[in-house]
Design an enzyme around this catalytic site. Structure first.
Site, PDB file in Angstrom:
ATOM      1  N   VAL A  55       0.852  -1.188   0.000  1.00 42.65           N
ATOM      2  CA  VAL A  55       0.000   0.000   0.000  1.00 42.65           C
ATOM      3  C   VAL A  55       0.888   1.238   0.000  1.00 42.65           C
ATOM      4  CG1 VAL A  55      -1.685   1.341   1.331  1.00 42.65           C
ATOM      5  CG2 VAL A  55      -1.911  -1.146   1.197  1.00 42.65           C
ATOM      6  N   ALA A  61       4.500   4.137   2.851  1.00 41.37           N
ATOM      7  CA  ALA A  61       4.012   2.881   2.272  1.00 41.37           C
ATOM      8  C   ALA A  61       4.198   1.762   3.283  1.00 41.37           C
ATOM      9  CB  ALA A  61       4.785   2.550   0.997  1.00 41.37           C
ATOM     10  N   LYS A  62       3.613   0.639   3.016  1.00 41.77           N
ATOM     11  CA  LYS A  62       3.883  -0.560   3.816  1.00 41.77           C
ATOM     12  C   LYS A  62       3.500  -1.772   2.994  1.00 41.77           C
ATOM     13  CE  LYS A  62       5.285  -1.334   8.104  1.00 41.77           C
ATOM     14  NZ  LYS A  62       6.051  -0.362   8.919  1.00 41.77           N
ATOM     15  N   GLY A  63       4.154  -2.883   3.301  1.00 41.44           N
ATOM     16  CA  GLY A  63       3.800  -4.133   2.650  1.00 41.44           C
ATOM     17  C   GLY A  63       3.586  -5.191   3.709  1.00 41.44           C
TER      18      GLY A  63
END
Ligand code: GLU
Length: 417
Positions: free
Chosen positions: A61, A106-108
């Site tokens: 995201v 962001a992050k995953g």
């Protein structure tokens, strides 16, 4: 993840709303800053050691990119959900803005318990997940890093996979790499050292001296163990720590360095001989001056906030305190140094790693910690000043500063087309 009071994405938005209430912003701009810009959801096969295929799901995201490329870690954990990744991505936007590094957030996340996989399986998973998200990550667009359940080795596989696609080595696509292949000195310890820098600033403001502070740390991974070690080095007495298997307590103080050695050898804190066992729940409400939650979200809630004895909470984890708990702690006079400030040391040294990689020119460890200290101290002081000015808690102050910076950048850039 269930809707409700402890849904991280709802919590992140509630915190955002609290900050926005102090700013005079266009309602459209507020919604622009609330919603994730881009969300990628992937389902992909992983070849297991026994030859079978296992389908795995993951996300990346990008919450907001007005201040620069998206930045944030990748988490491997069985409880990962899209709402958790959204919240973590939004927190990255504010975190980067707060320490004033030129990144968006962001992050995953991948829904997997990495402890159930072999090293080969983790490598297969990482390489395929990297291929799946390669359409949106890149050194100028979105730069991953480690988070819970991932480490420098995983970052090395990510870098290698991305580089194989490109046909040449792309160092700056990821941070938190091993030093041997373009990682930065100090990156491993950066989050924990940053936690100590923020704790130290808070102690100074509150007139707490290290020798009379008892510290409790929840979580003994990369963040918790280094935070504990650094707080001990400051002169505090670390009386309890824990990991997923349970906690360890010693009223006279634990030998943190020896405990780190023990955990490296056995993988657990509980069987260390220098203390007695304690549950994770009891640990949070132990009699102490400083509590450092450095594990998962939603650890301090309306169920236990009233029982917390610490006068200072420094959030090594992302999202460990719910808004309901924040209100209780504020009423009790507990100072909370929020995640987006307290644990920003990690992404700050990630930024240093990215800059060094792009220039192929590497700094000394002393230079890195000196710059980190300056950035963390300034960010802390800015938040403290905002807290005093507006009469709010530190989380709201930090969020006001961060949201204001993102809003300014958005207005300067304008809204395409
Ligand atoms: N995962 C860390 C965090 O939550 C580090 C992110 C990064 O270095 O990009 O801040």
């Amino acid at each position: 993840m269930a809707k409700g009071p402890n849904n991280p994405w709802e919590i992140a938005q509630e915190q955002f709303n609290n900050a926005v209430a102090y700013l005079d912003l266009d309602p459209g701009l507020i919604e622009f800053m609330r919603l994730p810009q881009r969300e990628l959801s992937v389902n992909f096969p992983v070849r297991m050691d026994d030859g079978s295929l296992k389908m795995v799901s993951g996300y990346r995201v990008q919450h907001n990119t007005v201040r620069g490329p998206a930045k944030g870690g990748i988490r491997y954990h069985q409880d990962v959900s899209i709402d958790e990744v959204r919240a973590l991505a939004m927190w990255m936007t504010w975190k980067c803005a707060l320490v004033n590094i030129p990144y968006g957030g962001a992050k995953g996340g991948v829904i997997i318990d990495p402890r159930t996989l072999s090293q080969d399986e983790i490598e297969n998973l990482t390489r395929r997940f990297t291929s799946e998200i390669a359409i949106i990550i890149g050194p100028d667009s979105d730069i991953p890093a480690p988070d819970m359940g991932t480490n420098p080795q995983v970052m090395a596989w990510l870098m290698d996979t991305y580089s194989m696609h490109a046909g040449y080595t792309v160092n700056a696509v990821v941070t938190g790499k091993p030093v041997e292949i373009g990682g930065s000195l100090g990156r491993n310890d950066a989050t924990g050292v940053g936690v100590m820098f923020s704790a130290r600033q808070a102690m100074q403001k509150l007139g707490m001296d290290a020798e009379s502070c008892r510290v409790v740390v929840q979580g003994f991974g990369n963040v918790g163990s280094v935070s504990a070690r650094e707080m001990a080095a400051l002169g505090c007495k670390v009386i309890a720590v824990s990991d997923v298997y349970g906690g360890l307590y010693n009223a006279n103080g634990l030998d943190v360095r020896d405990l780190i050695r023990h955990v490296r050898e056995t993988g657990k804190v509980i069987d260390y001989p220098g203390g007695e066992e304690i549950s994770n729940d009891d640990l949070l409400t132990l009699d102490c001056e400083i509590l450092i939650p450095a594990a998962l979200e939603n650890q301090i809630t309306d169920k236990n906030a009233d029982e917390v004895k610490a006068t200072l909470i420094v959030e090594g984890a992302n999202g460990p305190t719910t808004p309901a708990a924040d209100r209780i702690l504020q009423e009790k006079g507990v100072t909370v140094v929020p995640d987006i400030l307290a644990n920003a040391g990690g992404v700050t040294v990630s930024y240093f790693e990215w800059v060094q990689g792009l220039q192929s020119f590497f700094w000394s460890e002393a230079e890195i910690f000196e710059r980190l200290e300056r950035i963390m101290t300034n960010a802390f002081n800015d938040c403290w000043a905002m807290k005093e000015k507006k009469g709010v808690d530190m989380r709201t102050a930090a969020s006001i500063l961060a949201v204001q910076r993102v809003a300014e950048a958005a207005n300067l850039r304008g809204f395409y087309p």
